[in-house]
Design a protein around this motif. Sequence first.
Motif, short mmCIF file in Angstrom:
data_model
loop_
_atom_site.label_atom_id
_atom_site.label_comp_id
_atom_site.label_asym_id
_atom_site.label_seq_id
_atom_site.Cartn_x
_atom_site.Cartn_y
_atom_site.Cartn_z
N UNK A 15 0.72 -1.30 0.04
CA UNK A 15 0.14 -0.15 0.03
C UNK A 15 0.71 1.41 -0.05
N UNK A 16 0.42 2.25 -0.61
CA UNK A 16 1.12 3.61 -0.85
C UNK A 16 0.11 4.42 -0.78
N UNK A 17 0.43 5.63 0.16
CA UNK A 17 -0.41 6.97 0.22
C UNK A 17 0.35 8.06 -0.27
N UNK A 18 -0.25 8.78 -0.91
CA UNK A 18 0.44 9.93 -1.58
C UNK A 18 -0.14 11.33 -1.28
N UNK A 19 0.11 12.28 -0.91
CA UNK A 19 -0.30 13.71 -0.74
C UNK A 19 0.40 14.92 -1.30
N UNK A 20 -0.28 15.75 -1.68
CA UNK A 20 0.53 16.97 -2.14
C UNK A 20 0.01 17.70 -3.30
N UNK A 21 0.98 18.66 -4.07
CA UNK A 21 0.74 19.40 -5.09
C UNK A 21 1.55 18.90 -6.28
N UNK A 22 0.83 18.17 -7.11
CA UNK A 22 1.64 17.46 -8.08
C UNK A 22 0.91 17.26 -9.42
N UNK A 23 1.35 16.72 -10.63
CA UNK A 23 0.26 16.36 -11.47
C UNK A 23 -0.75 15.27 -11.17
N UNK A 24 -1.70 15.53 -12.13
CA UNK A 24 -2.80 14.58 -11.75
C UNK A 24 -2.47 12.79 -11.63
N UNK A 25 -2.96 12.39 -10.58
CA UNK A 25 -2.29 11.19 -10.29
C UNK A 25 -3.03 10.25 -11.42
N UNK A 26 -4.02 10.23 -12.06
CA UNK A 26 -4.62 9.33 -13.00
C UNK A 26 -4.25 9.61 -14.57
N UNK A 27 -3.43 10.96 -14.91
CA UNK A 27 -2.70 11.19 -16.18
C UNK A 27 -1.54 11.86 -15.71
N UNK A 28 -0.45 11.34 -15.31
CA UNK A 28 0.70 11.98 -15.11
C UNK A 28 1.44 12.63 -16.24
N UNK A 29 1.51 11.88 -17.18
CA UNK A 29 2.28 12.38 -18.40
C UNK A 29 1.52 13.31 -19.43
#
Length: 81
Positions: A15-29
């Motif tokens: 399991x991983x949990x990610x939080x913050x301000x970054x690119x969209x997690x469902x379309x990172x490219x």
Amino acid sequence: MRLRTGIVRFDWANTSVVAGQDTLFFAPLAPTSIATLAMPPLSYSGNFVELDAATSREHIVAVSDSTRLKFQGGILDPWSG
């Protein structure tokens, strides 16, 4: 100087949990196309217009020795409606 991206990531075995301000997690490219030729140079550098506050969770389930399923979900806080 401004900080545009920032994330915190917690990883466990499956399991991983990610939080913050970054690119969209469902379309990172961000794909490039001929339509970007009309834009100023470097206007799409770093994909800064697609940054959103987000929290996501990933979970990996082993189906067999060579097959794994990855489930991912999250919550976005978009800047625009």
